[in-house]
Design a protein around this motif. Structure first.
Motif, short mmCIF file in Angstrom:
data_model
loop_
_atom_site.label_atom_id
_atom_site.label_comp_id
_atom_site.label_asym_id
_atom_site.label_seq_id
_atom_site.Cartn_x
_atom_site.Cartn_y
_atom_site.Cartn_z
N ALA A 1 76.14 57.96 32.78
CA ALA A 1 76.20 58.93 33.97
C ALA A 1 74.81 59.63 34.42
N VAL A 2 73.94 59.31 33.79
CA VAL A 2 72.48 59.60 34.01
C VAL A 2 71.69 58.80 34.72
N LEU A 3 72.09 57.41 34.77
CA LEU A 3 71.55 56.32 35.66
C LEU A 3 71.89 56.44 37.14
N PRO A 4 70.80 56.29 37.88
CA PRO A 4 71.27 56.33 39.36
C PRO A 4 71.60 55.09 39.96
N LYS A 5 72.56 55.07 40.99
CA LYS A 5 73.18 54.08 41.45
C LYS A 5 71.98 53.07 42.42
N GLU A 6 71.15 53.87 42.94
CA GLU A 6 70.18 53.14 43.68
C GLU A 6 68.65 53.50 43.01
N VAL A 7 67.84 52.61 43.07
CA VAL A 7 66.47 52.71 42.57
C VAL A 7 65.35 52.38 43.66
N PRO A 8 64.19 53.07 43.65
CA PRO A 8 62.96 52.89 44.69
C PRO A 8 62.89 51.32 44.45
N LEU A 9 62.73 50.60 45.65
CA LEU A 9 62.31 49.17 45.59
C LEU A 9 60.86 48.99 44.82
N PHE B 1 66.34 45.63 31.06
CA PHE B 1 67.52 46.41 31.20
C PHE B 1 68.85 45.67 31.83
N ASP B 2 69.69 45.46 30.67
CA ASP B 2 71.04 44.74 30.97
C ASP B 2 70.83 43.30 30.90
N VAL B 3 69.69 42.90 30.44
CA VAL B 3 69.63 41.33 30.32
C VAL B 3 69.00 40.65 29.17
N LEU B 4 67.95 41.67 28.56
CA LEU B 4 67.30 41.08 27.64
C LEU B 4 67.75 41.70 26.03
N GLY B 5 67.54 40.91 25.04
CA GLY B 5 67.97 41.38 23.88
C GLY B 5 67.19 40.88 22.54
N PHE B 6 66.98 41.08 21.44
CA PHE B 6 66.66 40.49 20.43
C PHE B 6 67.25 40.81 19.16
N CYS B 7 67.26 39.95 18.02
CA CYS B 7 67.96 39.97 16.89
C CYS B 7 67.36 40.58 15.66
N ASP C 1 59.47 50.40 30.96
CA ASP C 1 60.69 50.56 31.67
C ASP C 1 60.41 51.74 32.69
N VAL C 2 60.19 51.24 33.85
CA VAL C 2 60.25 52.38 34.89
C VAL C 2 61.71 52.85 35.52
N ILE C 3 62.49 52.21 35.09
CA ILE C 3 63.88 52.32 35.76
C ILE C 3 65.04 53.14 34.88
N VAL C 4 64.97 53.06 33.71
CA VAL C 4 66.07 53.48 32.81
C VAL C 4 65.58 54.56 31.87
N GLU C 5 64.54 54.40 31.38
CA GLU C 5 63.90 55.15 30.30
C GLU C 5 63.79 56.64 30.75
N PRO C 6 63.09 56.85 32.14
CA PRO C 6 63.05 58.34 32.48
C PRO C 6 64.25 59.19 32.48
N TYR C 7 65.27 58.40 32.76
CA TYR C 7 66.51 59.17 32.91
C TYR C 7 67.00 59.23 31.28
N ARG C 8 67.39 58.16 30.59
CA ARG C 8 68.07 58.20 29.31
C ARG C 8 67.34 58.86 28.20
N LEU D 1 70.95 49.45 42.08
CA LEU D 1 70.32 49.13 40.53
C LEU D 1 71.11 48.02 40.36
N SER D 2 72.33 47.65 40.52
CA SER D 2 72.80 46.34 40.21
C SER D 2 72.29 44.90 40.76
N ASP D 3 71.78 45.16 42.16
CA ASP D 3 70.97 44.14 42.75
C ASP D 3 69.58 43.98 42.26
N ALA D 4 69.01 44.96 41.83
CA ALA D 4 67.81 44.94 41.12
C ALA D 4 67.85 44.45 39.92
N ILE D 5 68.98 44.64 38.98
CA ILE D 5 69.03 43.92 37.75
C ILE D 5 69.41 42.33 38.07
#
Lengths: 307, 307
Positions: free
Chosen positions: B186-194, B19-25, B225-232, A194-198
């Motif tokens: 904790a719910v986030l996977p360390k690896e994600v499908p390419l 995820f982890d990079v974008l934000g707004f005010c 969001d196909v990476i994080v939302e399904p978990y969180r 995930l960290s690489d994907a980010i």
């Protein structure tokens, strides 16, 4: 108009951080094709120069995409296709995409442009699939639209035209080795950290922003591929040496073109791009690997009519 | 000038595909803070209203970021900080980031702005790290710069300001439940499908392009969001109902704000954003979960001086 001659350009897909979605179009490298209306119905490949490719319509990339379009129209005539192929198949700069795009673009012109470029891409995808065994558009889109394109999705097909800074030049070196598509696929992991994907999507978001703002430094900072290059670069002899040589003389970045073996780099200005050409060539000149090398402006027009 | 009152805004991080990079005010949600020069050297938290947070400088987010900056300057005075906290800690709309940003922004104003916003973010990261146990800037950057920001990298810190379309409004609903940071990690996977990673970066690249071109339809298409939302999303009661309710009345998209439990949505125009507010509120109104809901323009200015 019963006959048209077109230029169908070579393209660079992936572009480091944009694996499977980003591509750009080359200016002085590409195939010429002649498309001609004929009384005989159907699609007929009548000439192929320079490379040994199949004449059977269903086995030829240009034929298959032409057929996909032909089946969507209702006409009482057919088309002949002549292919003057300059892009070597398997070089990694969109040889099959150029063929797939050229036939449908030319036919569309001859019948009064009923289809827009996204629709033409839909037909061309069928030809591309013959060559690469999967439906993708990351070479087709830049060949049709020119400039930089982002294929947001295949189904539905959504192609975004990303602006191209004026002073951006590409240098492409093609070492004359063969990498089997199956091999370049097999080396890719099914899962990535995930960290690489980010890191990869931070770079892609940043590259899109950099292209919009003509920020050459940021283009340079963004051209990093932490996902695919570590695997596929092992299939290309001296990849790291070629990349470092390009960066050393001022390239903004470098990476694998498509699935290789060609290596692309981007530079600000023709002068730097030419130095990069010499630096890249110098690496392979010390070996017995034959190679071709091109310097070209980014082509903002894409496939076009010559006569 | 010996005293300054500032408004430090709430922010939405991640923004679906970023995820982890974008934000707004956000515009109308945030903390007020007073920063004051004092003869007594060091950083002193002298007032905290509304929430029970530590007064010890080293244990307070605003204190830690202030201290990071204080240690980088050479002055014979100190600073007092008063915090009028309106953003509930743990709500997922950048409560700690607002505190971390407010103190360093205020101090910088009082000493003649020796630091730029990226440098201020570097100090604020130290405060943010106290709250979230890791150095990240996806809430800090929009709080300081305003609008949409992309944190390209943390080391070196590179923050990009992405343009904000004029007619973009946010609706935020905050169900008053607690999600432990440790749990949402904790719910986030360390690896994600390419293949998922590719879809995510296609969406992020597309969203950046859509923000540059004010293409609201494309913003809508990209907010996936196909990476994080399904978990969180599983940690947030009725998340899918709230999201669907927002989309049903015309929201461009919706997702988890930061690591939740707040849910954000984006809309074109205040009228739609207000309908979205009612639709989201209706979902939780049928339960015994208390909630707060806000409608706000995107804030292009970020943290600012009130008086």
């Amino acid at each position: 108009m019963n006959e048209i001659k077109i230029f169908s350009p070579a393209t660079v897909a992936n572009v480091a951080c944009g694996f499977d979605v980003l591509g750009f179009c080359l200016d002085s490298v590409g195939d010429d094709m002649v498309i001609r209306k004929t009384d005989k119905k159907g699609i007929h490949i009548t000439k192929i120069e320079n490379f040994d490719l199949p004449f059977e319509t269903e086995l030829n990339v240009a034929g298959v995409s032409a057929l996909a379009m032909y089946n969507a129209i209702d006409v009482d005539f057919g088309f002949e296709i002549e292919i003057y192929k300059n892009i070597k198949p398997g070089s990694g700069i969109g040889s099959s995409a150029a063929s797939a795009v050229g036939s449908v673009f030319g036919m569309n012109e001859l019948i009064g442009r009923p289809f827009n470029k996204t629709q033409l891409t839909e037909f061309a995808i069928k030809g591309e699939a013959l060559a690469s065994k999967c439906e993708h558009a990351d070479n087709l889109a830049p060949a049709l639209f020119g400039g930089f394109t982002l294929v947001k999705s295949i189904s539905p097909l959504q192609i975004l035209e990303i602006p191209t800074p004026n002073d951006l030049f590409a240098t492409i070196i093609h070492p004359q080795i063969e990498i089997k598509t199956s091999e370049s696929r097999a080396v890719l992991p099914k899962e990535v950290p995930l960290s690489d994907a980010i890191e990869q999507w931070a770079n892609l978001g940043s590259l899109v922003h950099a292209l919009h703002t003509s920020d050459y430094n940021l283009i340079s900072n963004s051209l990093n591929d932490v996902i695919v290059e570590p695997y596929r670069s092992q299939l290309i002899p001296l990849f790291n040496d070629v990349k470092q040589a390009a960066l050393h003389v001022g390239a903004l970045g470098a990476g694998i073109s498509g699935s290789g073996p060609s290596i692309f780099s981007l530079s600000k200005g023709l002068e730097t791009a030419t130095k990069v050409k010499e630096a890249m060539a110098a690496v392979y000149s010390k070996t017995d690997i034959a190679f071709e090398v091109h310097v070209t402006k980014i082509n903002n027009e894409g496939v076009k009519i010559i006569s």
